[in-house]
Write a protein that holds these residues in place. Structure first.
Motif, PDB file in Angstrom:
ATOM      1  N   VAL A 215      13.512  12.021  -4.726  1.00 21.20           N
ATOM      2  CA  VAL A 215      12.307  11.935  -5.629  1.00 21.20           C
ATOM      3  C   VAL A 215      11.184  11.262  -4.727  1.00 21.20           C
ATOM      4  N   THR A 216      10.093  11.798  -4.269  1.00 21.82           N
ATOM      5  CA  THR A 216       8.931  11.347  -3.557  1.00 21.82           C
ATOM      6  C   THR A 216       7.694  11.482  -4.285  1.00 21.82           C
ATOM      7  N   VAL A 217       6.592  10.687  -3.909  1.00 25.29           N
ATOM      8  CA  VAL A 217       5.465  10.701  -4.508  1.00 25.29           C
ATOM      9  C   VAL A 217       4.328  10.626  -3.223  1.00 25.29           C
ATOM     10  N   ASN A 218       3.294  11.503  -3.856  1.00 25.00           N
ATOM     11  CA  ASN A 218       2.170  11.768  -2.765  1.00 25.00           C
ATOM     12  C   ASN A 218       1.217  10.578  -2.779  1.00 25.00           C
ATOM     13  N   ALA A 219       1.232   9.876  -1.564  1.00 31.33           N
ATOM     14  CA  ALA A 219       0.477   8.623  -1.696  1.00 31.33           C
ATOM     15  C   ALA A 219      -1.142   8.722  -1.819  1.00 31.33           C
ATOM     16  N   ASP A 220      -1.328  10.044  -1.907  1.00 27.04           N
ATOM     17  CA  ASP A 220      -2.994  10.363  -1.896  1.00 27.04           C
ATOM     18  C   ASP A 220      -3.303  10.419  -3.267  1.00 27.04           C
ATOM     19  N   LEU A 221      -2.199  10.565  -3.989  1.00 24.90           N
ATOM     20  CA  LEU A 221      -2.914  10.707  -5.572  1.00 24.90           C
ATOM     21  C   LEU A 221      -3.421   9.348  -6.210  1.00 24.90           C
ATOM     22  N   GLY A 250       5.772   5.562   3.860  1.00 26.88           N
ATOM     23  CA  GLY A 250       6.227   4.107   3.042  1.00 26.88           C
ATOM     24  C   GLY A 250       7.335   4.402   2.093  1.00 26.88           C
ATOM     25  N   VAL A 251       7.603   3.170   1.698  1.00 30.30           N
ATOM     26  CA  VAL A 251       8.535   3.009   0.512  1.00 30.30           C
ATOM     27  C   VAL A 251       8.164   2.037  -0.440  1.00 30.30           C
ATOM     28  N   VAL A 252       8.164   2.466  -1.762  1.00 28.29           N
ATOM     29  CA  VAL A 252       7.540   1.494  -2.725  1.00 28.29           C
ATOM     30  C   VAL A 252       8.717   1.102  -3.482  1.00 28.29           C
ATOM     31  N   HIS A 253       8.906  -0.170  -3.938  1.00 24.37           N
ATOM     32  CA  HIS A 253       9.880  -0.608  -4.880  1.00 24.37           C
ATOM     33  C   HIS A 253       9.145  -0.807  -6.194  1.00 24.37           C
ATOM     34  N   ALA A 254       9.775  -0.451  -7.237  1.00 28.57           N
ATOM     35  CA  ALA A 254       9.192  -0.631  -8.505  1.00 28.57           C
ATOM     36  C   ALA A 254       8.877  -2.106  -8.977  1.00 28.57           C
ATOM     37  N   LYS A 255       9.854  -2.635  -8.422  1.00 26.55           N
ATOM     38  CA  LYS A 255       9.569  -4.088  -8.967  1.00 26.55           C
ATOM     39  C   LYS A 255       8.472  -4.706  -8.181  1.00 26.55           C
ATOM     40  N   ALA A 256       8.228  -4.360  -6.920  1.00 25.29           N
ATOM     41  CA  ALA A 256       6.969  -4.763  -6.196  1.00 25.29           C
ATOM     42  C   ALA A 256       5.668  -4.308  -6.612  1.00 25.29           C
ATOM     43  N   LEU A 257       5.757  -3.038  -7.041  1.00 32.75           N
ATOM     44  CA  LEU A 257       4.505  -2.307  -7.567  1.00 32.75           C
ATOM     45  C   LEU A 257       4.298  -3.072  -8.893  1.00 32.75           C
ATOM     46  N   ALA A 268      -6.173  -3.048 -11.294  1.00 29.49           N
ATOM     47  CA  ALA A 268      -4.974  -2.459 -11.092  1.00 29.49           C
ATOM     48  C   ALA A 268      -5.390  -0.860 -10.890  1.00 29.49           C
ATOM     49  N   LYS A 269      -6.589  -0.378 -11.234  1.00 31.81           N
ATOM     50  CA  LYS A 269      -6.923   0.840 -11.113  1.00 31.81           C
ATOM     51  C   LYS A 269      -7.410   1.182  -9.649  1.00 31.81           C
ATOM     52  N   ILE A 270      -7.745   0.236  -9.120  1.00 31.23           N
ATOM     53  CA  ILE A 270      -8.140   0.556  -7.922  1.00 31.23           C
ATOM     54  C   ILE A 270      -7.120  -0.051  -6.603  1.00 31.23           C
ATOM     55  N   LEU A 271      -6.033  -0.160  -7.062  1.00 27.57           N
ATOM     56  CA  LEU A 271      -5.113  -0.785  -6.276  1.00 27.57           C
ATOM     57  C   LEU A 271      -4.390   0.309  -5.171  1.00 27.57           C
ATOM     58  N   ASP A 272      -4.391  -0.216  -4.110  1.00 25.21           N
ATOM     59  CA  ASP A 272      -4.016   0.624  -2.733  1.00 25.21           C
ATOM     60  C   ASP A 272      -2.528   0.589  -2.628  1.00 25.21           C
ATOM     61  N   ILE A 273      -1.881   1.656  -2.878  1.00 27.58           N
ATOM     62  CA  ILE A 273      -0.600   1.798  -2.963  1.00 27.58           C
ATOM     63  C   ILE A 273       0.299   1.260  -1.478  1.00 27.58           C
ATOM     64  N   MET A 274      -0.553   1.735  -0.444  1.00 25.48           N
ATOM     65  CA  MET A 274       0.071   1.469   0.824  1.00 25.48           C
ATOM     66  C   MET A 274       0.148  -0.136   0.939  1.00 25.48           C
ATOM     67  N   SER A 275      -0.467  -0.833   0.430  1.00 25.64           N
ATOM     68  CA  SER A 275      -0.720  -2.312   0.431  1.00 25.64           C
ATOM     69  C   SER A 275       0.759  -2.938  -0.365  1.00 25.64           C
ATOM     70  N   VAL A 276       1.240  -2.173  -1.160  1.00 26.71           N
ATOM     71  CA  VAL A 276       2.509  -2.477  -1.925  1.00 26.71           C
ATOM     72  C   VAL A 276       3.868  -1.975  -1.248  1.00 26.71           C
ATOM     73  N   ALA A 277       3.717  -0.848  -0.570  1.00 22.91           N
ATOM     74  CA  ALA A 277       4.630  -0.001   0.044  1.00 22.91           C
ATOM     75  C   ALA A 277       5.222  -0.890   1.323  1.00 22.91           C
ATOM     76  N   SER A 278       6.476  -0.682   1.747  1.00 25.67           N
ATOM     77  CA  SER A 278       7.099  -1.422   2.910  1.00 25.67           C
ATOM     78  C   SER A 278       7.336  -0.179   3.818  1.00 25.67           C
ATOM     79  N   LYS A 279       7.346  -0.628   5.037  1.00 27.83           N
ATOM     80  CA  LYS A 279       7.601   0.425   6.345  1.00 27.83           C
ATOM     81  C   LYS A 279       8.656   1.048   6.121  1.00 27.83           C
TER      82      LYS A 279
END
Length: 434
Positions: A215-221, A250-257, A268-279
Protein backbone atom coordinates in the motif's frame (compact mmCIF):
# COMPACT_ATOMS: atom_id res chain seq x y z
CA UNK A 1 43.67 -71.77 42.62
CA UNK A 2 40.91 -69.99 44.50
CA UNK A 3 42.96 -66.77 44.53
CA UNK A 4 43.55 -67.07 40.77
CA UNK A 5 39.84 -67.51 40.12
CA UNK A 6 39.01 -64.50 42.26
CA UNK A 7 41.56 -62.40 40.37
CA UNK A 8 40.11 -63.55 37.03
CA UNK A 9 36.57 -62.69 38.16
CA UNK A 10 37.76 -59.28 39.38
CA UNK A 11 39.39 -58.62 36.01
CA UNK A 12 36.19 -59.58 34.19
CA UNK A 13 34.31 -57.18 36.46
CA UNK A 14 36.90 -54.47 35.69
CA UNK A 15 36.52 -55.15 31.96
CA UNK A 16 32.75 -54.77 32.33
CA UNK A 17 33.34 -51.49 34.16
CA UNK A 18 35.53 -50.11 31.35
CA UNK A 19 33.15 -51.30 28.60
CA UNK A 20 30.09 -49.86 30.32
CA UNK A 21 31.89 -46.60 31.10
CA UNK A 22 32.94 -46.16 27.49
CA UNK A 23 29.41 -46.67 26.19
CA UNK A 24 27.78 -44.52 28.88
CA UNK A 25 30.19 -41.60 28.53
CA UNK A 26 30.08 -41.55 24.73
CA UNK A 27 26.31 -42.08 24.47
CA UNK A 28 25.27 -39.56 27.11
CA UNK A 29 23.62 -36.33 26.04
CA UNK A 30 26.14 -33.48 26.03
CA UNK A 31 23.35 -30.92 26.05
CA UNK A 32 21.66 -32.45 29.11
CA UNK A 33 24.98 -32.79 30.92
CA UNK A 34 25.69 -29.14 30.21
CA UNK A 35 22.31 -28.19 31.67
CA UNK A 36 22.93 -30.32 34.76
CA UNK A 37 26.30 -28.63 35.21
CA UNK A 38 24.60 -25.23 35.00
CA UNK A 39 22.23 -26.42 37.71
CA UNK A 40 25.18 -27.22 39.99
CA UNK A 41 25.58 -30.98 39.49
CA UNK A 42 29.25 -31.72 40.29
CA UNK A 43 29.22 -35.17 38.71
CA UNK A 44 27.90 -33.67 35.49
CA UNK A 45 30.79 -31.20 35.63
CA UNK A 46 33.21 -34.14 35.87
CA UNK A 47 31.52 -35.84 32.90
CA UNK A 48 31.83 -32.68 30.80
CA UNK A 49 35.48 -32.32 31.78
CA UNK A 50 36.15 -35.89 30.66
CA UNK A 51 34.29 -35.43 27.38
CA UNK A 52 36.20 -32.22 26.70
CA UNK A 53 39.39 -34.34 26.53
CA UNK A 54 37.90 -37.25 24.62
CA UNK A 55 41.25 -38.62 23.39
CA UNK A 56 42.58 -38.99 26.94
CA UNK A 57 39.34 -40.59 28.06
CA UNK A 58 39.19 -43.14 25.24
CA UNK A 59 42.91 -43.87 25.62
CA UNK A 60 42.52 -44.56 29.33
CA UNK A 61 39.50 -46.82 28.79
CA UNK A 62 41.24 -48.81 26.05
CA UNK A 63 44.42 -49.21 28.10
CA UNK A 64 42.51 -50.39 31.16
CA UNK A 65 40.18 -52.64 29.18
CA UNK A 66 42.97 -54.36 27.27
CA UNK A 67 45.11 -54.79 30.40
CA UNK A 68 42.40 -56.60 32.34
CA UNK A 69 41.22 -58.64 29.33
CA UNK A 70 44.72 -59.81 28.44
CA UNK A 71 45.56 -60.39 32.10
CA UNK A 72 42.41 -62.43 32.74
CA UNK A 73 42.97 -64.50 29.58
CA UNK A 74 46.62 -65.17 30.47
CA UNK A 75 45.79 -66.25 34.02
CA UNK A 76 42.90 -68.42 32.84
CA UNK A 77 45.15 -70.08 30.23
CA UNK A 78 47.84 -70.77 32.82
CA UNK A 79 45.28 -72.26 35.20
CA UNK A 80 43.74 -74.51 32.52
CA UNK A 81 47.17 -75.74 31.36
CA UNK A 82 47.99 -76.75 34.94
CA UNK A 83 44.71 -78.67 35.15
CA UNK A 84 44.36 -80.19 31.66
CA UNK A 85 47.73 -79.84 29.99
CA UNK A 86 48.04 -78.51 26.44
CA UNK A 87 44.30 -78.87 25.80
CA UNK A 88 43.81 -76.26 28.52
CA UNK A 89 44.67 -73.54 25.96
CA UNK A 90 41.57 -74.34 23.90
CA UNK A 91 39.43 -74.70 27.02
CA UNK A 92 40.62 -71.37 28.43
CA UNK A 93 40.06 -69.66 25.08
CA UNK A 94 36.47 -70.90 24.85
CA UNK A 95 35.57 -70.12 28.44
CA UNK A 96 37.16 -66.64 28.46
CA UNK A 97 35.63 -65.73 25.10
CA UNK A 98 32.18 -66.60 26.44
CA UNK A 99 32.69 -64.82 29.77
CA UNK A 100 34.18 -61.67 28.25
CA UNK A 101 31.58 -61.52 25.48
CA UNK A 102 28.60 -61.95 27.80
CA UNK A 103 29.63 -60.30 31.07
CA UNK A 104 32.32 -57.83 29.99
CA UNK A 105 30.89 -56.59 26.67
CA UNK A 106 27.24 -57.26 25.81
CA UNK A 107 25.74 -57.04 29.30
CA UNK A 108 27.47 -53.81 30.49
CA UNK A 109 27.12 -52.05 27.15
CA UNK A 110 23.45 -52.92 26.84
CA UNK A 111 22.82 -51.60 30.33
CA UNK A 112 24.90 -48.49 29.61
CA UNK A 113 22.89 -47.70 26.48
CA UNK A 114 19.61 -47.74 28.41
CA UNK A 115 20.97 -45.92 31.50
CA UNK A 116 23.65 -43.72 29.94
CA UNK A 117 22.91 -40.59 31.99
CA UNK A 118 22.87 -42.29 35.40
CA UNK A 119 25.83 -44.56 34.66
CA UNK A 120 27.95 -41.73 33.20
CA UNK A 121 27.46 -39.66 36.36
CA UNK A 122 28.22 -42.71 38.55
CA UNK A 123 31.50 -43.71 36.87
CA UNK A 124 32.76 -40.17 36.21
CA UNK A 125 34.69 -39.73 39.52
CA UNK A 126 36.47 -43.09 39.12
CA UNK A 127 37.27 -42.46 35.46
CA UNK A 128 38.58 -39.01 36.36
CA UNK A 129 41.13 -40.58 38.73
CA UNK A 130 42.11 -43.26 36.19
CA UNK A 131 42.58 -40.68 33.44
CA UNK A 132 44.92 -38.73 35.72
CA UNK A 133 46.94 -41.84 36.63
CA UNK A 134 47.19 -43.20 33.08
CA UNK A 135 47.75 -39.87 31.31
CA UNK A 136 51.54 -40.45 30.80
CA UNK A 137 50.95 -43.82 29.13
CA UNK A 138 48.00 -42.49 27.15
CA UNK A 139 50.05 -39.49 26.00
CA UNK A 140 52.85 -41.70 24.65
CA UNK A 141 50.38 -43.97 22.85
CA UNK A 142 48.59 -41.00 21.28
CA UNK A 143 51.89 -39.62 19.98
CA UNK A 144 52.77 -42.99 18.44
CA UNK A 145 49.32 -43.26 16.83
CA UNK A 146 49.53 -39.73 15.43
CA UNK A 147 52.99 -40.45 14.03
CA UNK A 148 51.64 -43.45 12.12
CA UNK A 149 48.67 -41.41 10.87
CA UNK A 150 51.05 -38.73 9.59
CA UNK A 151 53.19 -41.38 7.87
CA UNK A 152 50.03 -42.69 6.18
CA UNK A 153 49.11 -39.08 5.22
CA UNK A 154 45.86 -39.11 7.15
CA UNK A 155 44.50 -35.82 8.41
CA UNK A 156 44.39 -35.67 12.22
CA UNK A 157 42.92 -32.15 12.51
CA UNK A 158 39.35 -31.49 13.53
CA UNK A 159 37.38 -31.09 10.30
CA UNK A 160 34.22 -29.86 11.96
CA UNK A 161 32.61 -26.70 10.60
CA UNK A 162 29.76 -24.37 11.46
CA UNK A 163 27.70 -25.96 8.69
CA UNK A 164 28.15 -29.37 10.30
CA UNK A 165 27.15 -27.97 13.69
CA UNK A 166 23.96 -26.49 12.22
CA UNK A 167 23.22 -29.73 10.39
CA UNK A 168 23.67 -31.63 13.66
CA UNK A 169 21.31 -29.26 15.47
CA UNK A 170 18.67 -29.73 12.76
CA UNK A 171 19.09 -33.48 13.05
CA UNK A 172 18.70 -33.36 16.82
CA UNK A 173 15.54 -31.28 16.50
CA UNK A 174 13.97 -33.67 13.99
CA UNK A 175 15.10 -36.77 15.88
CA UNK A 176 14.04 -35.75 19.37
CA UNK A 177 10.83 -33.97 18.39
CA UNK A 178 9.62 -36.45 15.81
CA UNK A 179 9.16 -39.32 18.23
CA UNK A 180 5.70 -40.88 18.30
CA UNK A 181 3.31 -39.35 20.79
CA UNK A 182 5.15 -36.07 21.21
CA UNK A 183 5.31 -35.30 17.51
CA UNK A 184 2.02 -33.41 17.32
CA UNK A 185 2.54 -31.70 20.67
CA UNK A 186 5.84 -30.10 19.67
CA UNK A 187 5.22 -29.62 15.95
CA UNK A 188 5.04 -25.84 16.27
CA UNK A 189 8.08 -25.67 18.56
CA UNK A 190 10.10 -27.77 16.11
CA UNK A 191 9.13 -25.44 13.27
CA UNK A 192 10.23 -22.44 15.33
CA UNK A 193 13.61 -23.97 16.19
CA UNK A 194 14.28 -24.95 12.58
CA UNK A 195 13.26 -21.47 11.42
CA UNK A 196 15.77 -19.86 13.79
CA UNK A 197 18.54 -22.06 12.34
CA UNK A 198 17.47 -21.17 8.79
CA UNK A 199 17.57 -17.39 9.26
CA UNK A 200 21.08 -17.17 7.79
CA UNK A 201 20.04 -19.18 4.70
CA UNK A 202 16.83 -17.36 3.77
CA UNK A 203 16.82 -14.05 1.91
CA UNK A 204 14.45 -11.22 2.75
CA UNK A 205 12.93 -11.53 -0.72
CA UNK A 206 11.37 -14.84 0.29
CA UNK A 207 9.36 -13.30 3.14
CA UNK A 208 8.86 -9.78 1.79
CA UNK A 209 5.56 -8.32 0.63
CA UNK A 210 5.70 -7.93 -3.16
CA UNK A 211 5.45 -4.42 -4.51
CA UNK A 212 2.09 -5.19 -6.17
CA UNK A 213 0.61 -5.79 -2.69
CA UNK A 214 2.32 -2.86 -0.99
CA UNK A 215 0.00 0.00 0.00
CA UNK A 216 1.57 3.27 -1.15
CA UNK A 217 0.40 6.88 -1.35
CA UNK A 218 1.15 9.57 -3.90
CA UNK A 219 3.00 12.32 -2.03
CA UNK A 220 1.69 14.96 -4.47
CA UNK A 221 -1.93 14.43 -3.51
CA UNK A 222 -3.68 17.01 -1.29
CA UNK A 223 -2.95 16.39 2.37
CA UNK A 224 -6.62 15.62 3.08
CA UNK A 225 -6.57 12.81 0.51
CA UNK A 226 -3.30 11.49 1.92
CA UNK A 227 -4.70 11.47 5.45
CA UNK A 228 -7.84 9.69 4.26
CA UNK A 229 -5.85 6.97 2.44
CA UNK A 230 -3.54 6.42 5.40
CA UNK A 231 -6.50 6.26 7.80
CA UNK A 232 -8.18 3.64 5.59
CA UNK A 233 -5.02 1.54 5.42
CA UNK A 234 -4.54 -1.29 7.93
CA UNK A 235 -0.81 -0.49 8.13
CA UNK A 236 1.04 2.02 10.29
CA UNK A 237 3.95 2.67 7.91
CA UNK A 238 3.08 3.83 4.40
CA UNK A 239 5.63 4.47 1.61
CA UNK A 240 5.22 7.73 -0.32
CA UNK A 241 5.97 8.01 -4.05
CA UNK A 242 6.24 10.64 -6.72
CA UNK A 243 5.97 10.42 -10.51
CA UNK A 244 5.61 6.62 -10.44
CA UNK A 245 4.75 4.11 -7.68
CA UNK A 246 8.24 2.55 -7.78
CA UNK A 247 9.87 5.89 -6.98
CA UNK A 248 9.64 5.84 -3.19
CA UNK A 249 10.63 9.18 -1.66
CA UNK A 250 9.69 8.65 1.98
CA UNK A 251 7.89 6.56 4.58
CA UNK A 252 5.27 8.08 6.83
CA UNK A 253 4.26 6.61 10.17
CA UNK A 254 0.59 6.99 11.05
CA UNK A 255 1.44 8.03 14.63
CA UNK A 256 3.90 10.68 13.38
CA UNK A 257 1.25 12.01 11.03
CA UNK A 258 -1.30 12.14 13.86
CA UNK A 259 1.13 14.09 16.06
CA UNK A 260 1.85 16.51 13.20
CA UNK A 261 -1.86 17.09 12.59
CA UNK A 262 -2.43 17.70 16.28
CA UNK A 263 0.47 20.16 16.46
CA UNK A 264 -0.58 21.97 13.26
CA UNK A 265 -4.10 22.56 14.50
CA UNK A 266 -5.99 24.68 12.00
CA UNK A 267 -2.92 24.70 9.72
CA UNK A 268 -3.19 20.96 9.15
CA UNK A 269 -4.77 21.53 5.73
CA UNK A 270 -1.50 22.96 4.43
CA UNK A 271 0.74 20.38 6.13
CA UNK A 272 3.67 19.20 4.01
CA UNK A 273 3.60 15.41 4.12
CA UNK A 274 7.33 15.20 3.37
CA UNK A 275 8.09 17.07 6.58
CA UNK A 276 6.48 14.21 8.47
CA UNK A 277 7.94 11.37 6.43
CA UNK A 278 11.23 9.68 7.23
CA UNK A 279 13.93 8.84 4.73
CA UNK A 280 13.32 5.48 3.02
CA UNK A 281 15.72 2.66 3.86
CA UNK A 282 16.63 0.57 0.83
CA UNK A 283 18.29 -2.85 1.19
CA UNK A 284 19.38 -5.49 -1.36
CA UNK A 285 16.84 -8.26 -1.89
CA UNK A 286 19.62 -10.82 -1.31
CA UNK A 287 20.11 -9.82 2.34
CA UNK A 288 19.62 -12.75 4.71
CA UNK A 289 16.99 -12.69 7.41
CA UNK A 290 19.65 -12.96 10.11
CA UNK A 291 21.57 -9.94 8.78
CA UNK A 292 18.38 -7.95 8.38
CA UNK A 293 17.19 -8.83 11.87
CA UNK A 294 20.47 -7.54 13.27
CA UNK A 295 20.18 -4.43 11.10
CA UNK A 296 16.67 -3.74 12.41
CA UNK A 297 18.00 -3.97 15.97
CA UNK A 298 20.98 -1.70 15.30
CA UNK A 299 18.98 0.98 13.46
CA UNK A 300 15.94 0.60 15.72
CA UNK A 301 13.70 0.48 12.66
CA UNK A 302 10.97 -1.94 11.66
CA UNK A 303 10.54 -1.21 7.95
CA UNK A 304 12.79 -1.54 4.89
CA UNK A 305 12.32 -1.46 1.12
CA UNK A 306 13.88 -4.12 -1.10
CA UNK A 307 15.58 -3.35 -4.41
CA UNK A 308 17.08 -5.78 -6.90
CA UNK A 309 20.45 -5.55 -8.67
CA UNK A 310 19.04 -2.94 -11.07
CA UNK A 311 17.73 -0.73 -8.27
CA UNK A 312 14.11 -1.61 -9.01
CA UNK A 313 11.72 -1.82 -6.10
CA UNK A 314 10.93 -5.45 -5.23
CA UNK A 315 8.81 -5.07 -2.13
CA UNK A 316 8.95 -4.28 1.57
CA UNK A 317 9.99 -6.25 4.62
CA UNK A 318 9.22 -5.50 8.24
CA UNK A 319 10.43 -6.79 11.57
CA UNK A 320 7.08 -8.53 11.93
CA UNK A 321 7.70 -10.45 8.69
CA UNK A 322 10.93 -11.88 10.11
CA UNK A 323 9.36 -12.68 13.47
CA UNK A 324 6.48 -14.45 11.73
CA UNK A 325 9.05 -16.48 9.82
CA UNK A 326 10.12 -17.81 13.22
CA UNK A 327 6.85 -18.13 15.15
CA UNK A 328 4.50 -18.54 12.19
CA UNK A 329 1.34 -16.65 11.27
CA UNK A 330 -1.45 -16.29 13.82
CA UNK A 331 -4.70 -17.43 12.22
CA UNK A 332 -8.26 -18.22 13.17
CA UNK A 333 -8.69 -21.35 15.30
CA UNK A 334 -10.82 -22.94 12.55
CA UNK A 335 -8.42 -22.15 9.72
CA UNK A 336 -5.13 -23.54 8.55
CA UNK A 337 -2.38 -21.24 9.87
CA UNK A 338 -1.22 -20.41 6.34
CA UNK A 339 -3.32 -17.71 4.66
CA UNK A 340 -4.41 -18.72 1.16
CA UNK A 341 -4.58 -22.46 1.90
CA UNK A 342 -7.76 -24.43 2.42
CA UNK A 343 -8.26 -28.19 2.53
CA UNK A 344 -10.54 -29.94 0.07
CA UNK A 345 -12.77 -32.85 0.97
CA UNK A 346 -10.83 -35.28 -1.20
CA UNK A 347 -7.59 -34.87 0.76
CA UNK A 348 -5.99 -32.23 -1.45
CA UNK A 349 -5.42 -28.54 -0.75
CA UNK A 350 -6.37 -25.46 -2.73
CA UNK A 351 -3.42 -23.11 -2.50
CA UNK A 352 -2.99 -19.57 -3.75
CA UNK A 353 -0.03 -19.26 -6.07
CA UNK A 354 1.50 -16.54 -3.88
CA UNK A 355 1.76 -18.80 -0.80
CA UNK A 356 5.41 -19.35 0.10
CA UNK A 357 6.83 -22.85 0.03
CA UNK A 358 8.45 -22.38 3.44
CA UNK A 359 5.13 -21.56 5.12
CA UNK A 360 3.41 -24.44 3.36
CA UNK A 361 6.08 -26.99 4.27
CA UNK A 362 6.36 -25.77 7.84
CA UNK A 363 2.66 -25.78 8.68
CA UNK A 364 1.70 -28.96 6.80
CA UNK A 365 4.97 -30.79 7.52
CA UNK A 366 5.75 -31.13 3.82
CA UNK A 367 9.22 -31.06 2.26
CA UNK A 368 8.93 -28.99 -0.89
CA UNK A 369 12.24 -27.53 -2.12
CA UNK A 370 12.51 -23.75 -1.85
CA UNK A 371 16.00 -23.22 -3.27
CA UNK A 372 14.84 -22.47 -6.84
CA UNK A 373 11.50 -20.79 -6.12
CA UNK A 374 9.92 -19.14 -3.11
CA UNK A 375 6.21 -19.54 -3.93
CA UNK A 376 3.99 -22.39 -5.05
CA UNK A 377 3.42 -20.75 -8.44
CA UNK A 378 7.15 -20.23 -8.83
CA UNK A 379 7.83 -23.90 -8.12
CA UNK A 380 5.31 -25.04 -10.73
CA UNK A 381 6.75 -22.66 -13.33
CA UNK A 382 10.30 -23.75 -12.51
CA UNK A 383 9.56 -27.47 -12.71
CA UNK A 384 7.23 -27.28 -15.71
CA UNK A 385 9.62 -25.08 -17.72
CA UNK A 386 6.55 -23.53 -19.30
CA UNK A 387 3.42 -21.56 -18.42
CA UNK A 388 0.81 -24.28 -17.76
CA UNK A 389 -2.67 -24.22 -19.20
CA UNK A 390 -5.79 -24.17 -17.06
CA UNK A 391 -6.47 -27.63 -15.63
CA UNK A 392 -3.05 -29.00 -16.53
CA UNK A 393 -1.55 -31.41 -13.96
CA UNK A 394 2.06 -32.14 -12.96
CA UNK A 395 3.78 -34.56 -10.62
CA UNK A 396 6.77 -32.98 -8.88
CA UNK A 397 8.61 -34.26 -5.78
CA UNK A 398 5.85 -36.87 -5.23
CA UNK A 399 3.21 -34.08 -5.03
CA UNK A 400 0.50 -33.64 -7.66
CA UNK A 401 -0.10 -30.04 -8.82
CA UNK A 402 -3.15 -28.97 -10.84
CA UNK A 403 -3.69 -25.44 -12.16
CA UNK A 404 -7.18 -24.39 -11.06
CA UNK A 405 -7.15 -20.67 -11.80
CA UNK A 406 -4.89 -18.51 -13.94
CA UNK A 407 -4.83 -14.77 -14.56
CA UNK A 408 -2.98 -14.10 -17.79
CA UNK A 409 0.48 -15.56 -17.16
CA UNK A 410 0.06 -15.70 -13.40
CA UNK A 411 -0.96 -18.91 -11.60
CA UNK A 412 -3.37 -17.76 -8.92
CA UNK A 413 -4.84 -21.03 -7.59
CA UNK A 414 -3.30 -24.50 -7.55
CA UNK A 415 -4.61 -27.79 -6.22
CA UNK A 416 -1.89 -29.76 -4.41
CA UNK A 417 -2.32 -33.43 -3.55
CA UNK A 418 0.24 -34.74 -1.03
CA UNK A 419 2.08 -38.05 -1.55
CA UNK A 420 0.28 -39.96 1.20
CA UNK A 421 -3.07 -39.23 -0.44
CA UNK A 422 -1.72 -40.28 -3.84
CA UNK A 423 -0.48 -43.56 -2.37
CA UNK A 424 -3.74 -44.33 -0.59
CA UNK A 425 -5.78 -43.36 -3.64
CA UNK A 426 -3.68 -45.58 -5.89
CA UNK A 427 -4.02 -48.43 -3.40
CA UNK A 428 -7.81 -48.07 -3.40
CA UNK A 429 -7.82 -48.06 -7.19
CA UNK A 430 -5.73 -51.22 -7.33
CA UNK A 431 -7.93 -52.97 -4.76
CA UNK A 432 -11.12 -52.08 -6.59
CA UNK A 433 -9.87 -53.46 -9.88
CA UNK A 434 -10.92 -56.80 -11.33
Amino acid sequence: MEVTLLIILFMIFASAFFSGSETALTATSRALMHQLEQDGDKRATTVNRLLAHREKLIGTILIGNNLVNVGASAMATSLMIDLFGDTGVAIATGIMTLLVLLFAEILPKTYALTHSMALARAVAPIMNVLVFLLTPISFVIQKIVRMFLVLMRMNTDDVGSSAQVLAELRGVIDLQMGLGSIKEKVKHERAMLRSVLDLADVSVEEVAVHRRKVVTVNADLPITDIIEQIADSPYTRIPLWRERPENIVGVVHAKALLRAIHSAGEQAKILDIMSVASKPWFIPDTTTLLDQLNAFRERREHFALLVDEYGTLVGVVTLEDILEEIVGDIGDETDIPVAGVRPDKNGSYLVNGSVTLRDLSRELDWHLPDDKASTVAGLVLHEARTIPDLGQEFLFHSFRFQVIRRSRNQLTLIRITPPNFNDSNNAKTEQSGP
